[in-house]
Design an enzyme around this catalytic site. Structure first.
Site, mmCIF file in Angstrom:
data_model
loop_
_atom_site.group_PDB
_atom_site.id
_atom_site.type_symbol
_atom_site.label_atom_id
_atom_site.label_comp_id
_atom_site.label_asym_id
_atom_site.label_seq_id
_atom_site.Cartn_x
_atom_site.Cartn_y
_atom_site.Cartn_z
ATOM 1 N N TYR A 53 57.185 -22.052 -58.523
ATOM 2 C CA TYR A 53 57.671 -20.686 -58.592
ATOM 3 C C TYR A 53 58.044 -20.304 -60.025
ATOM 4 C CZ TYR A 53 60.676 -16.634 -58.494
ATOM 5 O OH TYR A 53 61.212 -15.405 -58.777
ATOM 6 N N HIS A 83 61.359 -6.683 -67.097
ATOM 7 C CA HIS A 83 62.722 -6.774 -66.580
ATOM 8 C C HIS A 83 63.755 -6.192 -67.539
ATOM 9 C CE1 HIS A 83 60.798 -9.100 -63.573
ATOM 10 N NE2 HIS A 83 61.890 -9.694 -63.099
ATOM 11 N N ASN A 195 67.096 -16.029 -65.742
ATOM 12 C CA ASN A 195 67.515 -16.309 -64.371
ATOM 13 C C ASN A 195 68.845 -17.059 -64.389
ATOM 14 O OD1 ASN A 195 66.044 -17.695 -61.391
ATOM 15 N ND2 ASN A 195 66.594 -15.596 -61.806
ATOM 16 N N TYR A 278 113.003 -2.916 -57.890
ATOM 17 C CA TYR A 278 112.022 -3.999 -57.810
ATOM 18 C C TYR A 278 111.278 -4.223 -59.127
ATOM 19 C CZ TYR A 278 112.446 -3.896 -52.680
ATOM 20 O OH TYR A 278 112.901 -3.942 -51.390
ATOM 21 N N ARG A 281 113.807 -6.460 -60.813
ATOM 22 C CA ARG A 281 114.248 -7.621 -60.047
ATOM 23 C C ARG A 281 113.084 -8.524 -59.642
ATOM 24 N NH1 ARG A 281 116.425 -6.913 -54.270
ATOM 25 N NH2 ARG A 281 116.492 -4.747 -54.959
ATOM 26 N N PHE A 327 71.491 -18.908 -59.162
ATOM 27 C CA PHE A 327 71.617 -17.672 -59.933
ATOM 28 C C PHE A 327 72.492 -16.634 -59.241
ATOM 29 C CE2 PHE A 327 67.622 -17.670 -57.444
ATOM 30 C CZ PHE A 327 68.003 -16.779 -56.459
ATOM 31 N N GLU A 412 64.970 -10.314 -52.024
ATOM 32 C CA GLU A 412 66.312 -10.558 -52.551
ATOM 33 C C GLU A 412 67.257 -9.620 -51.791
ATOM 34 O OE1 GLU A 412 65.557 -9.938 -56.698
ATOM 35 O OE2 GLU A 412 64.112 -11.585 -56.753
#
Length: 497
Positions: A53, A83, A195, A278, A281, A327, A412
């Site tokens: 792959y 990409h 990746n 608060y 405190r 990944f 995906e």
């Protein structure tokens, strides 16, 4: 100083030193053996014609498309180009440099099948001060930070854009000016570069470092506010915290007490009032819980920094090349959402202390700490600014990790949105830093009214530090420059606490 990378033990101190320009980087000698071994496995499988792959197949939904041996180099370059579609404002210089560093460290583990030349160029760019221009938006945080890392990889092949010695230029020109040569990607190398989770982890690391600094500053400035409001120290005594044994809660209580030691302004239970609000405190309980968040983020980031997060992974001993899912950014997505929530609460608590400092119905100080209330508004509107930032943080703190949009034709089908989580966490930290800057301005103004000579030695030193940046407010003036100057001093660690 020189930091040696092997993919196993890079820590926050070393990262900070490299980003600050205090250290150079090189790959440890023993790491090269693993790097060379993983590359040999790739080359061996290619010679045998095995299908792998991303090495001789397409990507994502196209993973069943086998690519001929003659086209494997073109495949890797096409991957990077296609990409690289990030958008938005670029990441900061430090995030880009951290991405180079973390990618080099991950590849140095020797499970990625890349050549020496590729890793060395990443290291050379770091040492030369050359960094890619990387758009901050466009990553789903699974299949790696594909878009951001592709913009990083473009520079390595002589494309894209980079900054070198303060000047923006194309990747090839930047490499040439730095005395470096672009690489020609071989089989798997493009995929190995992109990746991974290095965008979210780089930004997450910087976010953690700044958040940790800010949490310690918050203890200090809260102590100055505590004094200026004549807080009751009994709630800080160790007996209370010992019976609810969260370690961090006790640490904060002890820290606040140490700041207040020797103060002439603090009070005892029943002296002026029985209990504080608060926001005074419960400082140990809230700030302590935020320290727990920081510890969680620290743990997950350190693991991720020293992990192999690409796909497929190459195992030299067995000769296997295994497709997996390292990944996927879910661990960092959760950590960044958690960090953002914690830092939003740090800012929220701070804004409530600001309100108590400026509201004449909640203290015995002049209204809005103004020298001439009515004629002058003093610090009335600075609280508005803090409230606005708190409100924005509440929106940003909505977890990004609960969202997922399928991609690559549903191959995906679950993604982490980890980079979005990191971006939001960092914006929350920036906002909260400005809120704490506002508290510092208000607390110092209140201390000026009370009398700085009455402060504890440690808080007086903090007061003087603040005054060196923000002069006492003797008449109305625009406070925007003061807020920004104070925030920058906190970020640059120029306030000694």
């Amino acid at each position: 100083m020189e930091i040696q990378l092997n993919g196993n033990d890079l820590g926050f101190h070393e990262i900070r030193s490299i980003l600050n320009g205090e250290a150079s980087v090189r790959i440890k000698d023993e790491a090269w053996t693993k790097i060379d071994g993983s590359r040999a496995v790739i080359d061996s499988h290619l010679k045998m014609g095995k299908v792998m792959y991303g090495v001789n197949t397409g990507f994502g939904k196209l993973s069943d498309t086998v690519i001929s041996a003659s086209d494997t180099e073109e495949l890797q370059l096409n991957l990077i180009r296609s990409h690289a579609c990030g958008i938005g404002e670029p990441f900061s210089k430090n995030v880009s440099r951290a991405m180079l560093l973390l990618r080099a460290n991950a590849l140095a583990k020797g499970y990625s099948g890349v050549r020496r030349e590729t890793i060395q160029l990443l290291v050379d760019c770091i040492n030369a001060g050359l960094y890619p221009i990387i758009p901050s938006q466009g990553s789903l945080g699974a299949s790696g930070d594909l878009a951001p890392l592709s913009h990083l990889a473009l520079v390595l092949v002589g494309e894209g854009e980079a900054i070198y010695k303060g000047h923006k230029m194309n990747g090839r020109a930047a490499l040439k000016k730095a005395g470096l040569q672009p690489i020609r990607l071989k089989a798997k190398e493009g995929l190995a570069l992109i990746n991974g989770t290095q965008a979210m982890t780089a930004l997450g690391t910087i976010s953690y470092l700044e958040a940790n600094d800010l949490a310690h500053f918050a203890d200090a400035v809260a102590s100055l506010t505590f004094e200026s409001l004549r807080g009751i120290v009994d709630a800080l005594f160790p007996e209370t915290h010992a019976v609810r044994p969260h370690i961090e809660q006790a640490e904060v209580a002890a820290s606040i007490l140490s700041y207040l030691k020797g103060s002439l302004l603090t009070t005892k239970q029943g002296e002026l009032r029985v209990q504080d609000a608060y926001s005074l405190r419960c400082i140990p309980q809230v700030h302590g819980a935020i320290r727990q968040v920081l510890k969680y983020a620290e743990e997950k980031l350190l693991i991720e920094i020293n992990s192999a997060t690409d796909n497929p992974l190459v195992f030299t001993d067995s000769g296997q090349i295994i497709s997996g899912g390292n990944f996927h950014g879910q661990p960092i997505a959760f950590a960044m959402d958690f960090l953002g929530i914690g830092m939003a609460e740090l800012g929220s608590m701070s804004e409530r202390r600001v309100e108590r400092l400026v509201n004449p119905q909640l203290n015995d100080l002049p209204a809005f700490l103004s020298p001439r209330p009515g004629l002058e508004s003093g610090l009335m509107i600075i609280q508005y600014t803090a409230a606005s930032l708190v409100s924005e943080n509440k929106t940003l703190a909505h977890p990004a990790s609960v969202d997922s949009i399928p991609s690559s034709a549903n191959q995906e089908d679950h993604v982490s949105m980890g980079t979005t989580a990191a971006r939001h966490a960092y914006q929350i930290i920036e906002n909260s830093r400005r809120i704490l800057a506002i508290e510092a301005i208000c607390a110092a103004q209140a201390a000026s009214i009370r009398g700085p000579e009455k402060l504890a030695p440690k808080t007086k030193k903090l007061y003087e530090n603040i005054r060196s940046i923000v002069p006492e407010i003797t008449s109305d003036r625009s406070l925007s420059p003061d807020i920004e100057a104070m925030s920058l001093a906190i970020k640059n660690r120029n306030i000694k606490v």
